[in-house]
Design a protein around this motif. Structure first.
Motif, PDB file in Angstrom:
ATOM      1  N   VAL A 144     -21.173  -1.786  -6.833  1.00  0.00           N
ATOM      2  CA  VAL A 144     -21.648   0.088  -6.223  1.00  0.00           C
ATOM      3  C   VAL A 144     -20.896   0.542  -6.803  1.00  0.00           C
ATOM      4  CG1 VAL A 144     -23.256   1.784  -4.422  1.00  0.00           C
ATOM      5  CG2 VAL A 144     -23.401  -1.264  -4.400  1.00  0.00           C
ATOM      6  N   LEU A 145     -21.053   1.895  -8.078  1.00  0.00           N
ATOM      7  CA  LEU A 145     -20.298   2.873  -7.718  1.00  0.00           C
ATOM      8  C   LEU A 145     -21.276   4.584  -7.772  1.00  0.00           C
ATOM      9  CD1 LEU A 145     -19.103   2.020 -11.443  1.00  0.00           C
ATOM     10  CD2 LEU A 145     -17.530   1.480  -9.453  1.00  0.00           C
ATOM     11  N   THR A 146     -19.928   4.823  -6.457  1.00  0.00           N
ATOM     12  CA  THR A 146     -20.797   6.563  -6.277  1.00  0.00           C
ATOM     13  C   THR A 146     -20.161   7.322  -7.240  1.00  0.00           C
ATOM     14  OG1 THR A 146     -21.135   5.304  -4.614  1.00  0.00           O
ATOM     15  CG2 THR A 146     -21.069   7.793  -4.431  1.00  0.00           C
ATOM     16  N   THR A 157     -25.635   6.868  -7.589  1.00  0.00           N
ATOM     17  CA  THR A 157     -25.199   5.376  -7.900  1.00  0.00           C
ATOM     18  C   THR A 157     -25.532   4.618  -8.615  1.00  0.00           C
ATOM     19  OG1 THR A 157     -26.902   4.714  -6.284  1.00  0.00           O
ATOM     20  CG2 THR A 157     -24.683   5.925  -4.882  1.00  0.00           C
ATOM     21  N   VAL A 158     -24.917   3.448  -9.067  1.00  0.00           N
ATOM     22  CA  VAL A 158     -25.005   2.928 -10.547  1.00  0.00           C
ATOM     23  C   VAL A 158     -24.893   1.576  -9.951  1.00  0.00           C
ATOM     24  CG1 VAL A 158     -24.143   2.580 -12.778  1.00  0.00           C
ATOM     25  CG2 VAL A 158     -24.396   4.655 -12.052  1.00  0.00           C
ATOM     26  N   THR A 159     -25.733   0.958 -10.526  1.00  0.00           N
ATOM     27  CA  THR A 159     -25.034  -0.598  -9.319  1.00  0.00           C
ATOM     28  C   THR A 159     -24.644  -1.588 -11.281  1.00  0.00           C
ATOM     29  OG1 THR A 159     -27.142  -1.437  -9.902  1.00  0.00           O
ATOM     30  CG2 THR A 159     -26.395  -0.512  -7.482  1.00  0.00           C
ATOM     31  N   GLY A 160     -23.567  -2.510 -11.000  1.00  0.00           N
ATOM     32  CA  GLY A 160     -23.366  -3.739 -11.839  1.00  0.00           C
ATOM     33  C   GLY A 160     -23.567  -4.875 -11.643  1.00  0.00           C
ATOM     34  N   ASP A 182     -13.381 -14.573  -7.299  1.00  0.00           N
ATOM     35  CA  ASP A 182     -13.296 -13.629  -6.183  1.00  0.00           C
ATOM     36  C   ASP A 182     -13.560 -12.591  -7.489  1.00  0.00           C
ATOM     37  OD1 ASP A 182     -15.190 -12.030  -4.204  1.00  0.00           O
ATOM     38  OD2 ASP A 182     -13.461 -11.250  -3.911  1.00  0.00           O
ATOM     39  N   GLU A 183     -12.459 -12.029  -8.002  1.00  0.00           N
ATOM     40  CA  GLU A 183     -11.572 -10.864  -8.501  1.00  0.00           C
ATOM     41  C   GLU A 183     -12.541 -11.426  -9.865  1.00  0.00           C
ATOM     42  OE1 GLU A 183      -9.244  -8.454  -7.935  1.00  0.00           O
ATOM     43  OE2 GLU A 183     -10.153  -9.544  -5.790  1.00  0.00           O
ATOM     44  N   ILE A 184     -12.814 -12.321 -10.908  1.00  0.00           N
ATOM     45  CA  ILE A 184     -13.264 -12.042 -11.479  1.00  0.00           C
ATOM     46  C   ILE A 184     -15.014 -11.210 -11.584  1.00  0.00           C
ATOM     47  CG2 ILE A 184     -14.988 -13.700 -13.874  1.00  0.00           C
ATOM     48  CD1 ILE A 184     -12.078 -15.056 -13.814  1.00  0.00           C
ATOM     49  N   GLY A 185     -15.468 -12.059 -10.816  1.00  0.00           N
ATOM     50  CA  GLY A 185     -16.697 -11.145 -10.070  1.00  0.00           C
ATOM     51  C   GLY A 185     -16.843  -9.595 -10.052  1.00  0.00           C
ATOM     52  N   LYS A 186     -15.457  -9.838  -9.862  1.00  0.00           N
ATOM     53  CA  LYS A 186     -15.853  -7.779  -9.234  1.00  0.00           C
ATOM     54  C   LYS A 186     -15.352  -7.531 -10.598  1.00  0.00           C
ATOM     55  CE  LYS A 186     -13.885  -8.224  -4.357  1.00  0.00           C
ATOM     56  NZ  LYS A 186     -12.826  -7.886  -3.794  1.00  0.00           N
ATOM     57  N   GLN A 187     -15.067  -7.741 -11.771  1.00  0.00           N
ATOM     58  CA  GLN A 187     -14.233  -7.140 -12.832  1.00  0.00           C
ATOM     59  C   GLN A 187     -15.515  -7.190 -13.803  1.00  0.00           C
ATOM     60  OE1 GLN A 187     -11.854  -9.180 -14.471  1.00  0.00           O
ATOM     61  NE2 GLN A 187      -9.480  -8.785 -13.020  1.00  0.00           N
ATOM     62  N   VAL A 188     -16.462  -8.411 -13.617  1.00  0.00           N
ATOM     63  CA  VAL A 188     -17.437  -8.116 -14.351  1.00  0.00           C
ATOM     64  C   VAL A 188     -18.804  -7.135 -14.059  1.00  0.00           C
ATOM     65  CG1 VAL A 188     -19.677  -9.872 -15.720  1.00  0.00           C
ATOM     66  CG2 VAL A 188     -17.164 -10.599 -15.384  1.00  0.00           C
ATOM     67  N   ALA A 189     -18.697  -7.429 -12.480  1.00  0.00           N
ATOM     68  CA  ALA A 189     -19.903  -6.650 -12.026  1.00  0.00           C
ATOM     69  C   ALA A 189     -19.292  -5.357 -12.076  1.00  0.00           C
ATOM     70  CB  ALA A 189     -20.105  -6.586 -10.718  1.00  0.00           C
ATOM     71  N   TYR A 190     -17.549  -4.888 -12.067  1.00  0.00           N
ATOM     72  CA  TYR A 190     -17.325  -3.210 -12.578  1.00  0.00           C
ATOM     73  C   TYR A 190     -18.090  -3.066 -13.848  1.00  0.00           C
ATOM     74  CZ  TYR A 190     -14.267   0.416 -13.157  1.00  0.00           C
ATOM     75  OH  TYR A 190     -13.753   1.818 -12.908  1.00  0.00           O
ATOM     76  N   GLU A 245     -20.297   0.586 -17.789  1.00  0.00           N
ATOM     77  CA  GLU A 245     -21.617   0.531 -19.423  1.00  0.00           C
ATOM     78  C   GLU A 245     -22.269   1.311 -19.203  1.00  0.00           C
ATOM     79  OE1 GLU A 245     -21.554  -3.250 -20.855  1.00  0.00           O
ATOM     80  OE2 GLU A 245     -19.890  -4.124 -20.476  1.00  0.00           O
ATOM     81  N   LYS A 246     -22.999   1.129 -17.300  1.00  0.00           N
ATOM     82  CA  LYS A 246     -24.336   1.940 -17.513  1.00  0.00           C
ATOM     83  C   LYS A 246     -24.184   3.465 -17.338  1.00  0.00           C
ATOM     84  CE  LYS A 246     -27.162  -1.844 -14.602  1.00  0.00           C
ATOM     85  NZ  LYS A 246     -27.018  -2.021 -13.655  1.00  0.00           N
ATOM     86  N   ILE A 247     -22.791   3.886 -16.936  1.00  0.00           N
ATOM     87  CA  ILE A 247     -22.414   4.955 -16.313  1.00  0.00           C
ATOM     88  C   ILE A 247     -22.082   5.657 -18.267  1.00  0.00           C
ATOM     89  CG2 ILE A 247     -20.724   6.780 -15.923  1.00  0.00           C
ATOM     90  CD1 ILE A 247     -19.725   4.221 -13.349  1.00  0.00           C
ATOM     91  N   TRP A 248     -21.718   5.209 -18.830  1.00  0.00           N
ATOM     92  CA  TRP A 248     -21.345   5.124 -20.220  1.00  0.00           C
ATOM     93  C   TRP A 248     -22.647   5.983 -20.835  1.00  0.00           C
ATOM     94  CZ3 TRP A 248     -15.894   4.201 -22.121  1.00  0.00           C
ATOM     95  CH2 TRP A 248     -16.009   4.862 -22.647  1.00  0.00           C
ATOM     96  N   ARG A 249     -23.484   4.703 -20.610  1.00  0.00           N
ATOM     97  CA  ARG A 249     -24.930   5.131 -21.559  1.00  0.00           C
ATOM     98  C   ARG A 249     -25.503   6.395 -20.989  1.00  0.00           C
ATOM     99  NH1 ARG A 249     -25.505  -0.820 -21.394  1.00  0.00           N
ATOM    100  NH2 ARG A 249     -26.776   0.332 -19.811  1.00  0.00           N
ATOM    101  N   LEU A 250     -25.079   6.934 -19.721  1.00  0.00           N
ATOM    102  CA  LEU A 250     -25.564   8.107 -18.595  1.00  0.00           C
ATOM    103  C   LEU A 250     -25.220   9.507 -19.043  1.00  0.00           C
ATOM    104  CD1 LEU A 250     -26.303   6.695 -15.243  1.00  0.00           C
ATOM    105  CD2 LEU A 250     -28.116   6.974 -16.714  1.00  0.00           C
ATOM    106  N   GLU A 251     -23.823   9.231 -19.252  1.00  0.00           N
ATOM    107  CA  GLU A 251     -22.949  10.072 -20.100  1.00  0.00           C
ATOM    108  C   GLU A 251     -23.333  11.250 -21.218  1.00  0.00           C
ATOM    109  OE1 GLU A 251     -20.901  12.295 -18.107  1.00  0.00           O
ATOM    110  OE2 GLU A 251     -21.585  11.867 -16.529  1.00  0.00           O
ATOM    111  N   GLY A 252     -23.323   9.120 -22.313  1.00  0.00           N
ATOM    112  CA  GLY A 252     -23.593   9.390 -23.052  1.00  0.00           C
ATOM    113  C   GLY A 252     -25.056  10.788 -23.459  1.00  0.00           C
ATOM    114  N   TYR A 253     -26.375  10.091 -22.748  1.00  0.00           N
ATOM    115  CA  TYR A 253     -27.637  11.179 -22.421  1.00  0.00           C
ATOM    116  C   TYR A 253     -27.281  12.167 -22.661  1.00  0.00           C
ATOM    117  CZ  TYR A 253     -31.654  13.038 -20.992  1.00  0.00           C
ATOM    118  OH  TYR A 253     -32.247  13.772 -21.623  1.00  0.00           O
ATOM    119  N   LEU A 254     -26.421  12.552 -21.095  1.00  0.00           N
ATOM    120  CA  LEU A 254     -26.146  13.839 -20.986  1.00  0.00           C
ATOM    121  C   LEU A 254     -25.200  15.229 -21.798  1.00  0.00           C
ATOM    122  CD1 LEU A 254     -24.586  13.925 -17.563  1.00  0.00           C
ATOM    123  CD2 LEU A 254     -26.935  15.129 -18.374  1.00  0.00           C
TER     124      LEU A 254
END
Length: 92
Positions: A32-34, A40-43, A55-63, A68-77
């Protein structure tokens, strides 16, 4: 964000906080990125075989998925800003 380009540094600059949660009894990891504006955006990530779970790989992939979702939102802006700027120039 530059005038017409979004950078990794820009995306990182809008993230206020990151939290990770592993769903008990699963191999699912949530990120969860705030953002600084409170949005908030989730992965998520998941592993098929629990014996392969890291655990570390899971965190890296989820992050990365959340990032990438934030990138799309910022692209829209950015696209909206460029559109608005173009409209202003043709109207004025």
């Amino acid at each position: 964000m530059s005038d017409n380009k979004i950078t990794r540094e820009h995306i990182e600059s809008v993230i206020e906080k990151k939290d990770f949660h592993k769903i008990k009894g699963t191999t699912i990891t949530l990120c969860v990125l705030t953002l600084k504006n409170g949005y908030t955006v989730t992965g998520e990530s998941a592993c098929v075989d629990p014996e392969n779970f890291d655990d570390e790989i899971g965190k890296q992939v989820a992050y990365q998925h959340a990032f990438e979702k934030i990138w799309r939102l910022e692209g829209y802006l950015l696209q909206q800003k460029l559109f608005d700027d173009c409209q202003d120039k043709t109207a004025g």
